[in-house]
Design a protein around this motif. Structure first.
Motif, PDB file in Angstrom:
ATOM      1  N   GLY A 124      17.612 -11.301   0.661  1.00 24.82           N
ATOM      2  CA  GLY A 124      18.768 -12.156   0.441  1.00 24.82           C
ATOM      3  C   GLY A 124      19.897 -11.881   1.426  1.00 24.82           C
ATOM      4  N   VAL A 125      20.106 -10.594   1.762  1.00 27.81           N
ATOM      5  CA  VAL A 125      21.210 -10.212   2.648  1.00 27.81           C
ATOM      6  C   VAL A 125      20.844 -10.375   4.120  1.00 27.81           C
ATOM      7  N   HIS A 126      19.656  -9.886   4.505  1.00 24.58           N
ATOM      8  CA  HIS A 126      19.268  -9.863   5.918  1.00 24.58           C
ATOM      9  C   HIS A 126      18.283 -10.962   6.310  1.00 24.58           C
ATOM     10  N   GLY A 127      17.585 -11.533   5.330  1.00 22.07           N
ATOM     11  CA  GLY A 127      16.538 -12.499   5.646  1.00 22.07           C
ATOM     12  C   GLY A 127      15.188 -11.850   5.860  1.00 22.07           C
ATOM     13  N   TYR A 128      15.120 -10.528   5.737  1.00 21.80           N
ATOM     14  CA  TYR A 128      13.857  -9.798   5.883  1.00 21.80           C
ATOM     15  C   TYR A 128      13.979  -8.470   5.121  1.00 21.80           C
ATOM     16  N   ASP A 129      12.860  -7.800   4.939  1.00 24.78           N
ATOM     17  CA  ASP A 129      12.839  -6.534   4.213  1.00 24.78           C
ATOM     18  C   ASP A 129      12.017  -5.516   4.992  1.00 24.78           C
ATOM     19  N   THR A 130      12.469  -4.276   5.023  1.00 24.58           N
ATOM     20  CA  THR A 130      11.719  -3.217   5.717  1.00 24.58           C
ATOM     21  C   THR A 130      11.042  -2.252   4.753  1.00 24.58           C
ATOM     22  N   LEU A 131      11.312  -2.387   3.449  1.00 24.08           N
ATOM     23  CA  LEU A 131      10.716  -1.464   2.471  1.00 24.08           C
ATOM     24  C   LEU A 131       9.250  -1.780   2.202  1.00 24.08           C
ATOM     25  N   LYS A 132       8.935  -3.059   1.981  1.00 25.78           N
ATOM     26  CA  LYS A 132       7.556  -3.434   1.650  1.00 25.78           C
ATOM     27  C   LYS A 132       6.549  -2.983   2.718  1.00 25.78           C
ATOM     28  N   PRO A 133       6.837  -3.156   4.022  1.00 25.31           N
ATOM     29  CA  PRO A 133       5.861  -2.699   5.017  1.00 25.31           C
ATOM     30  C   PRO A 133       5.586  -1.194   4.971  1.00 25.31           C
ATOM     31  N   LEU A 134       6.542  -0.411   4.449  1.00 20.97           N
ATOM     32  CA  LEU A 134       6.348   1.035   4.400  1.00 20.97           C
ATOM     33  C   LEU A 134       5.264   1.439   3.399  1.00 20.97           C
ATOM     34  N   PHE A 135       5.152   0.664   2.296  1.00 23.46           N
ATOM     35  CA  PHE A 135       4.133   1.034   1.310  1.00 23.46           C
ATOM     36  C   PHE A 135       2.892   0.140   1.364  1.00 23.46           C
ATOM     37  N   ALA A 136       2.957  -0.937   2.123  1.00 25.25           N
ATOM     38  CA  ALA A 136       1.800  -1.847   2.198  1.00 25.25           C
ATOM     39  C   ALA A 136       0.522  -1.136   2.651  1.00 25.25           C
ATOM     40  N   PRO A 137       0.578  -0.239   3.655  1.00 25.85           N
ATOM     41  CA  PRO A 137      -0.665   0.432   4.076  1.00 25.85           C
ATOM     42  C   PRO A 137      -1.329   1.250   2.973  1.00 25.85           C
ATOM     43  N   SER A 138      -0.550   1.687   1.968  1.00 29.23           N
ATOM     44  CA  SER A 138      -1.140   2.501   0.899  1.00 29.23           C
ATOM     45  C   SER A 138      -2.177   1.708   0.110  1.00 29.23           C
ATOM     46  N   ASN A 139      -1.974   0.384  -0.014  1.00 28.84           N
ATOM     47  CA  ASN A 139      -2.980  -0.452  -0.681  1.00 28.84           C
ATOM     48  C   ASN A 139      -4.298  -0.436   0.087  1.00 28.84           C
ATOM     49  N   PHE A 140      -4.191  -0.521   1.396  1.00 27.62           N
ATOM     50  CA  PHE A 140      -5.398  -0.525   2.224  1.00 27.62           C
ATOM     51  C   PHE A 140      -6.035   0.867   2.264  1.00 27.62           C
ATOM     52  N   ALA A 141      -5.204   1.902   2.131  1.00 30.06           N
ATOM     53  CA  ALA A 141      -5.745   3.257   2.056  1.00 30.06           C
ATOM     54  C   ALA A 141      -6.571   3.436   0.782  1.00 30.06           C
ATOM     55  N   GLN A 142      -6.092   2.893  -0.326  1.00 32.64           N
ATOM     56  CA  GLN A 142      -6.866   2.969  -1.575  1.00 32.64           C
ATOM     57  C   GLN A 142      -8.187   2.216  -1.441  1.00 32.64           C
ATOM     58  N   SER A 143      -8.156   1.092  -0.756  1.00 33.42           N
ATOM     59  CA  SER A 143      -9.399   0.352  -0.503  1.00 33.42           C
ATOM     60  C   SER A 143     -10.341   1.178   0.354  1.00 33.42           C
TER      61      SER A 143
END
Length: 477
Positions: free
Chosen positions: A320-339
């Motif tokens: 809402g403030v910046h138009g983008y987020d940097t938090l989600k990409p930090l944990f997204a790889p963990s989903n693929f690591a579990q896979s």
């Protein structure tokens, strides 16, 4: 899985309809709020066909189902006959499930109740927006074309009118009139007020100055406004006569809450939003690499207990403030690591039963649903979970280092890759591939062997025998 039968058994195992305050669901979990958690039987619930496991956290009794959670949710709703609201319509007047419920647990419960219902729509809109930006940057579609304009309107509308969506779910969560809440949210994005803000015009309310701000895509102001609405509504309904309550209460609420929101709550909420965004940004900028490693490792522990919802407002607020987020990409790889962990087990095992679990779990994990992996494989054998956290930390560190961003909320997976489109998109793809491959290889080499399953079965059998023996000894002669 027989959905109706599963729903009936879950309902019985949590203490029946009389023990339920509210019920919502997210991508994989049924989230019950119970009057008395002691009446629910975790062992019975966990052994129901279709249930992966049960977690009590954040003031909620969470029944983890997986991909078919929405089907089970609907079946339970049918059994309840809609007498229990899906998002706590009656929560303000209902007893708490636990008198010693912590403030943090209450916060997680509120956040999940507000954001869960429209998470799918937000994710879909984010994916569509990412796809359009990708097509435009590749030259396959122009931003001036009719198709692009129409599809972009479809993708961007829920973000632009986010206060309206939040107003509906917040009203249900706090027990307020949803249509009055809609009216309040509508005033925040009313064209005349937006034009006045853009033109830097001045506005007052009976000589009280109004600080004009842009509330499109905002999160915090409308949540506080609807909470205040719920408080005022309950007060007015107590003091007003039945004959006038139905129209006088909404009238007075609109006359009071909208000015108060525009004069005080809105600006304060906006400054709080900016402060939250700046605070997160300051922590992130200290070392994006370290932030990525910590988030990539720690996120999976939060998911186990369903506590990751506490960070959802930060992601929404960043967008809402910046138009983008940097938090989600930090944990997204963990989903693929579990896979990757599940795939490593699938390749290593010769046990057909384990292969039948690990194979499908790998696929669902690649599309963002990791609970079947966490509870069915990673935590069961422990070492795969350890390697998955390390793999997630490596991927998160890469994403932090390259400055990966996301355009929208959504479950990280193959289908949602477009929401991560941006200058660091190629690096992001590299990070999730590394997380998957690293974890798969390390799990295959050092994280699993079939003797682990034999040891677990043997230990379970021994514990069962001990329990039976203790029970028999305690029986009266």
């Amino acid at each position: 899985m027989n959905t109706e039968k599963t729903a009936q058994e879950i309902l019985a195992s949590v203490g029946g309809e009389a023990n339920i305050i509210s019920l919502v669901h997210c991508a994989t979990r049924l989230r019950f709020k119970l009057k008395n958690s002691g009446e629910a039987n975790k062992t019975i619930t966990g052994n129901i066909d279709g249930v992966i496991t049960v977690v009590e956290s954040g003031g909620q009794y969470q029944v983890i189902i997986g991909n078919r959670v929405s089907d089970v949710f609907k079946a339970i709703q049918n059994l309840l006959g809609n007498t229990i609201a899906s998002t706590e319509d009656n929560a303000p007047n209902a007893p708490h499930s636990n008198k010693q419920e912590t403030l943090f647990a209450r916060l997680v419960d509120i956040i999940s109740g507000i954001f869960t219902p429209f998470l799918g729509a937000l994710a879909a809109s984010g994916i569509l927006k990412g796809m359009l930006l990708m097509l435009a940057s590749l030259g396959w579609m122009t931003k001036e074309s009719g198709a692009y304009i129409i599809w972009f309107a479809a993708a961007d509308s829920i973000f632009y009118f986010l206060p309206i969506a939040i107003a509906v779910t917040s009203a249900k969560k706090f027990g307020a009139n949803p249509f009055v809440a809609l009216s309040i949210a509508g005033s925040l994005v009313y064209p005349t007020l937006i034009t006045m803000f853009t033109d830097k015009a001045t506005l007052d309310f009976f000589a009280i100055p109004v600080v004009l701000m842009r509330y499109t895509s905002s999160v915090i102001p409308i949540i506080f406004s609807v909470w205040l609405l719920s408080v005022l509504e309950r007060f007015l309904n107590r003091i007003l006569h039945d004959s006038i309550r139905n129209f006088i209460t909404p009238l007075l609420c609109l006359m009071v809450i909208v000015p108060v929101t525009l004069i005080a709550i809105g600006p304060l909420g906006t400054y709080l939003s900016l402060g939250l965004a700046k605070g997160y940004e300051a922590i992130y900028n200290l070392s994006p690499l370290v932030a990525g490693i910590i988030t990539g490792i720690g996120w999976q522990y939060l998911v186990i207990f369903g506590l990751h919802w506490a960070f959802v407002p930060i992601m929404y607020n960043n967008i809402g403030v910046h138009g983008y987020d940097t938090l989600k990409p930090l944990f997204a790889p963990s989903n693929f690591a579990q896979s990757g962990a599940a795939f490593g087990v699938f390749l290593k095992t010769k046990n057909q039963k384990i292969r039948q679990i690990a194979g499908p779990a790998t696929v669902t994990g690649l599309f963002g649903i990791i609970e079947p992996i966490i509870y069915g494989i990673s935590l069961r054998y422990k070492k795969p979970f350890l390697w998955a956290t390390i793999g997630g930390g490596i991927g998160g560190g890469i994403c932090g280092y390259i400055g990966a961003t996301s355009l929208a909320p959504g479950i990280p997976g193959l289908a949602s890759l477009p929401i991560f489109y941006g200058p660091a998109f190629t690096g992001f793809i590299f990070s999730i591939i590394i997380s998957f491959i690293f974890t798969a290889i390390m799990t295959y080499l050092f994280g699993f062997n079939d003797s682990m399953e034999k040891e677990i079965l043997s230990a379970n059998k021994e514990n069962k025998n001990k329990t039976t023996q203790i029970y028999n000894q305690s029986k009266p002669a």
